[in-house]
Design a protein around this motif. Structure first.
Motif, PDB file in Angstrom:
ATOM      1  N   MET A  97     -30.425 -99.809  35.058  1.00 53.33           N
ATOM      2  CA  MET A  97     -28.830 -99.029  35.748  1.00 53.33           C
ATOM      3  C   MET A  97     -28.445 -97.851  34.822  1.00 53.33           C
ATOM      4  SD  MET A  97     -27.823-102.789  36.342  1.00 53.33           S
ATOM      5  CE  MET A  97     -26.354-102.717  36.859  1.00 53.33           C
ATOM      6  N   ILE A  98     -28.177 -98.143  33.799  1.00 54.39           N
ATOM      7  CA  ILE A  98     -27.326 -96.775  32.642  1.00 54.39           C
ATOM      8  C   ILE A  98     -28.336 -95.400  33.511  1.00 54.39           C
ATOM      9  CG2 ILE A  98     -27.190 -95.723  30.489  1.00 54.39           C
ATOM     10  CD1 ILE A  98     -26.098 -98.699  30.495  1.00 54.39           C
ATOM     11  N   ARG A  99     -29.615 -96.147  33.289  1.00 47.03           N
ATOM     12  CA  ARG A  99     -30.429 -94.450  33.639  1.00 47.03           C
ATOM     13  C   ARG A  99     -30.281 -93.833  34.618  1.00 47.03           C
ATOM     14  NH1 ARG A  99     -33.205 -92.790  28.576  1.00 47.03           N
ATOM     15  NH2 ARG A  99     -33.346 -94.255  27.718  1.00 47.03           N
ATOM     16  N   ASP A 100     -30.250 -94.064  35.259  1.00 47.73           N
ATOM     17  CA  ASP A 100     -30.077 -94.723  37.001  1.00 47.73           C
ATOM     18  C   ASP A 100     -28.493 -93.552  37.290  1.00 47.73           C
ATOM     19  OD1 ASP A 100     -32.044 -95.514  38.395  1.00 47.73           O
ATOM     20  OD2 ASP A 100     -30.904 -97.046  38.910  1.00 47.73           O
ATOM     21  N   GLU A 101     -27.855 -93.765  36.835  1.00 46.75           N
ATOM     22  CA  GLU A 101     -26.213 -93.849  36.835  1.00 46.75           C
ATOM     23  C   GLU A 101     -26.251 -92.614  36.107  1.00 46.75           C
ATOM     24  OE1 GLU A 101     -24.640 -94.294  39.545  1.00 46.75           O
ATOM     25  OE2 GLU A 101     -26.201 -95.703  39.860  1.00 46.75           O
ATOM     26  N   ILE A 102     -26.456 -92.345  34.725  1.00 49.89           N
ATOM     27  CA  ILE A 102     -26.006 -91.174  34.091  1.00 49.89           C
ATOM     28  C   ILE A 102     -27.847 -90.113  33.899  1.00 49.89           C
ATOM     29  CG2 ILE A 102     -25.603 -90.431  31.450  1.00 49.89           C
ATOM     30  CD1 ILE A 102     -23.026 -92.079  32.332  1.00 49.89           C
ATOM     31  N   VAL A 147     -18.750 -97.917  36.718  1.00 46.76           N
ATOM     32  CA  VAL A 147     -18.498 -98.005  35.209  1.00 46.76           C
ATOM     33  C   VAL A 147     -19.100 -96.161  34.584  1.00 46.76           C
ATOM     34  CG1 VAL A 147     -17.762 -97.530  33.277  1.00 46.76           C
ATOM     35  CG2 VAL A 147     -16.829 -99.997  34.963  1.00 46.76           C
ATOM     36  N   CYS A 148     -20.022 -96.429  35.091  1.00 47.88           N
ATOM     37  CA  CYS A 148     -21.050 -95.244  34.692  1.00 47.88           C
ATOM     38  C   CYS A 148     -20.578 -94.077  35.234  1.00 47.88           C
ATOM     39  CB  CYS A 148     -22.901 -96.420  34.573  1.00 47.88           C
ATOM     40  SG  CYS A 148     -22.926 -97.037  32.909  1.00 47.88           S
ATOM     41  N   ARG A 149     -21.029 -94.381  36.819  1.00 51.38           N
ATOM     42  CA  ARG A 149     -20.898 -93.162  37.765  1.00 51.38           C
ATOM     43  C   ARG A 149     -19.586 -92.650  36.928  1.00 51.38           C
ATOM     44  NH1 ARG A 149     -23.115 -96.009  41.962  1.00 51.38           N
ATOM     45  NH2 ARG A 149     -20.934 -96.721  42.438  1.00 51.38           N
ATOM     46  N   ASP A 150     -18.028 -93.104  36.333  1.00 54.47           N
ATOM     47  CA  ASP A 150     -17.004 -92.673  36.418  1.00 54.47           C
ATOM     48  C   ASP A 150     -17.404 -91.674  35.105  1.00 54.47           C
ATOM     49  OD1 ASP A 150     -15.692 -93.548  38.563  1.00 54.47           O
ATOM     50  OD2 ASP A 150     -14.725 -95.825  37.718  1.00 54.47           O
ATOM     51  N   ILE A 151     -18.020 -92.156  33.988  1.00 54.91           N
ATOM     52  CA  ILE A 151     -18.410 -91.504  33.053  1.00 54.91           C
ATOM     53  C   ILE A 151     -19.521 -89.968  33.247  1.00 54.91           C
ATOM     54  CG2 ILE A 151     -19.603 -92.067  30.489  1.00 54.91           C
ATOM     55  CD1 ILE A 151     -19.354 -94.981  30.211  1.00 54.91           C
ATOM     56  N   ALA A 152     -20.191 -90.693  33.916  1.00 58.90           N
ATOM     57  CA  ALA A 152     -21.052 -89.365  33.995  1.00 58.90           C
ATOM     58  C   ALA A 152     -20.468 -88.228  34.470  1.00 58.90           C
ATOM     59  CB  ALA A 152     -22.333 -89.923  35.670  1.00 58.90           C
ATOM     60  N   ALA A 153     -19.393 -88.380  35.886  1.00 54.84           N
ATOM     61  CA  ALA A 153     -17.968 -87.700  35.878  1.00 54.84           C
ATOM     62  C   ALA A 153     -17.537 -86.583  34.709  1.00 54.84           C
ATOM     63  CB  ALA A 153     -17.348 -87.962  36.963  1.00 54.84           C
ATOM     64  N   ARG A 154     -17.470 -87.140  33.765  1.00 52.88           N
ATOM     65  CA  ARG A 154     -16.445 -87.089  32.746  1.00 52.88           C
ATOM     66  C   ARG A 154     -17.680 -86.304  31.951  1.00 52.88           C
ATOM     67  NH1 ARG A 154     -14.281 -90.406  35.239  1.00 52.88           N
ATOM     68  NH2 ARG A 154     -11.719 -90.126  36.128  1.00 52.88           N
ATOM     69  N   LEU A 155     -19.067 -86.626  31.244  1.00 53.26           N
ATOM     70  CA  LEU A 155     -19.514 -85.791  30.157  1.00 53.26           C
ATOM     71  C   LEU A 155     -19.593 -84.882  30.325  1.00 53.26           C
ATOM     72  CD1 LEU A 155     -22.315 -89.130  30.501  1.00 53.26           C
ATOM     73  CD2 LEU A 155     -20.528 -88.564  28.583  1.00 53.26           C
ATOM     74  N   GLU A 156     -19.649 -84.314  29.004  1.00 50.62           N
ATOM     75  CA  GLU A 156     -19.611 -82.800  28.702  1.00 50.62           C
ATOM     76  C   GLU A 156     -20.457 -82.948  27.284  1.00 50.62           C
ATOM     77  OE1 GLU A 156     -16.053 -81.214  28.018  1.00 50.62           O
ATOM     78  OE2 GLU A 156     -15.411 -81.423  29.322  1.00 50.62           O
ATOM     79  N   GLU A 157     -21.309 -83.607  26.592  1.00 52.39           N
ATOM     80  CA  GLU A 157     -22.274 -83.705  25.897  1.00 52.39           C
ATOM     81  C   GLU A 157     -23.327 -84.940  26.064  1.00 52.39           C
ATOM     82  OE1 GLU A 157     -20.739 -83.595  21.884  1.00 52.39           O
ATOM     83  OE2 GLU A 157     -18.782 -84.335  22.533  1.00 52.39           O
ATOM     84  N   PRO A 158     -24.007 -84.885  25.131  1.00 58.18           N
ATOM     85  CA  PRO A 158     -24.774 -86.348  25.130  1.00 58.18           C
ATOM     86  C   PRO A 158     -24.384 -87.526  24.049  1.00 58.18           C
ATOM     87  CG  PRO A 158     -26.067 -84.736  24.561  1.00 58.18           C
ATOM     88  CD  PRO A 158     -25.129 -83.239  24.208  1.00 58.18           C
ATOM     89  N   ILE A 211     -27.145 -88.102  28.674  1.00 56.35           N
ATOM     90  CA  ILE A 211     -27.990 -89.657  27.455  1.00 56.35           C
ATOM     91  C   ILE A 211     -28.890 -88.938  26.358  1.00 56.35           C
ATOM     92  CG2 ILE A 211     -29.500 -91.437  27.357  1.00 56.35           C
ATOM     93  CD1 ILE A 211     -29.479 -91.850  30.742  1.00 56.35           C
ATOM     94  N   GLU A 212     -28.183 -89.456  25.078  1.00 61.21           N
ATOM     95  CA  GLU A 212     -29.285 -89.212  23.821  1.00 61.21           C
ATOM     96  C   GLU A 212     -29.931 -90.569  23.933  1.00 61.21           C
ATOM     97  OE1 GLU A 212     -28.055 -89.993  18.976  1.00 61.21           O
ATOM     98  OE2 GLU A 212     -27.205 -88.869  20.204  1.00 61.21           O
ATOM     99  N   ASP A 213     -29.498 -91.839  23.685  1.00 56.03           N
ATOM    100  CA  ASP A 213     -30.452 -92.863  23.780  1.00 56.03           C
ATOM    101  C   ASP A 213     -30.159 -93.612  24.772  1.00 56.03           C
ATOM    102  OD1 ASP A 213     -32.487 -94.347  23.719  1.00 56.03           O
ATOM    103  OD2 ASP A 213     -33.295 -93.500  22.014  1.00 56.03           O
TER     104      ASP A 213
END
Length: 339
Positions: free
Chosen positions: A118-123, A86-97, A128-130
């Motif tokens: 795990m989240i910090r590995d994938e995003i 899920v985090c990989r899917d999110i990361a592919a679409r992010l445009e801002e923190p 990542i704001e936090d």
């Protein structure tokens, strides 16, 4: 109005969406199932929260693009095994923190990473704001009935924890802040192991004495491991430690207790998982905790006994016997080791 996207529409994700919507947040839930999104938009989620009418302002989508674009605060409420995908899917679409808030209680076997890791590995770090962990004694079924509930928002950056506190806090949902992320994540994950063990002894008919022993000694081994990993000992006396342990070990709402109870009554793991129809985090976490105990050289007899039941075909009766016949110990000396 704050905008929040909740990724995951199981019982806990839905309950948190319920709270956020009631707090006047513009809340959008994401599920990979279009039929479930449609049901939520009709104000129910019967598989996970029976006979509960959801707020009319709570909306859902099966489009991850829409969910990512909707907000700058993301609640990650999927099972631990789905976090990376899920985090990989999110990361592919992010445009801002984005501020990530995870509510998953588990540890990844083999990598032995906590969910925040795990989240910090994938995003990527620039998005990542936090990362805040939201954890504590909380059954979704009681939250949506608006029964008093208290949990913890933990982040090394206290300002981020306070932001999450402000989003969720209301007259029935009280949020405390904390900075011990390791302790809060370890307490939330490992209490599921003890709940499985308590469920087993309840299934065997052993009663309250066994339950009290497992909960007390279980908390000791959770704290031993957590402290070795860098947690603060006092964290385990709080909501995400003893609080979460109590609620998970003593209630039929607890999936882990129910799974253990069925194992204690003689059902196989396959039968249990089939009947549950939902993720039982404690099974996967038992493997990870067993590996962590070896890595950090920490004595975790309850975890080891449960691992033997789940993965080495030891019977539940044999596991209890092995625990009871261990070498003699001094309880005070054991507790002093945590300080």
């Amino acid at each position: 109005m704050d905008k929040v996207s909740v990724f995951g529409a199981g019982s806990w994700g839905t309950a948190l969406g319920y709270v956020l919507a009631q707090n006047d947040c513009d809340t959008l839930m994401w599920t990979h199932r279009a039929d479930q999104a449609q049901e939520i938009n009709l104000h129910s989620n019967e598989k996970y929260l029976k006979e509960i009418r959801l707020p009319e302002t709570l909306r859902a989508t099966s489009s991850i693009d829409q969910a990512v674009a909707h907000a700058k605060v993301f609640i990650i409420a999927v099972p631990t095994k789905a976090i990376r995908e899920v985090c990989r899917d999110i990361a592919a679409r992010l445009e801002e923190p984005v501020l990530f808030v995870h509510v998953s209680k588990g540890i990844e076997p083999d990598s032995l990473k906590r969910v925040s890791e795990m989240i910090r590995d994938e995003i990527p770090a620039e998005w990542i704001e936090d990362v805040v962990v939201l954890s504590g004694p909380s059954h979704a079924e009681e939250v949506v009935l608006e029964h008093p509930t208290t949990i913890t928002a933990a982040c090394e950056n206290l300002a981020s924890a306070k932001r999450v506190q402000d989003l969720f806090m209301n007259h029935y949902f009280r949020v405390y802040t904390h900075t011990d992320v390791i302790g809060v994540e370890i307490g939330g994950a490992l209490k599921n192991i003890i709940a499985l063990a308590v469920g087993i002894t309840d299934g065997l008919g052993y009663g309250d004495n066994a339950k009290a022993a497992l909960m007390t000694r279980g908390l000791a081994e959770i704290a031993r491991l957590g402290v070795k990993m860098g947690a603060t000992p006092l964290t385990f006396s709080g909501l995400s430690g003893v609080g979460d342990l109590i609620v998970t070990c003593t209630s039929p709402h607890s999936r882990n207790w129910r799974a253990g109870n069925m194992l204690g009554k003689g059902k196989s793991i396959e039968e249990v998982l089939s009947e549950m129809g939902m993720v039982v985090e404690g099974i996967r976490t038992t493997k990870a905790a067993y590996q962590l105990a070896a890595k950090y050289d920490v004595l975790m007899p309850i975890t080891n006994a449960l691992y033997e039941v789940l993965f080495e075909e030891t019977t539940t009766e044999e596991a209890v016997g092995n625990l009871m016949n261990r070498m003699k110990k001094n309880e005070m000396a054991d507790l002093i080791d945590l300080l």
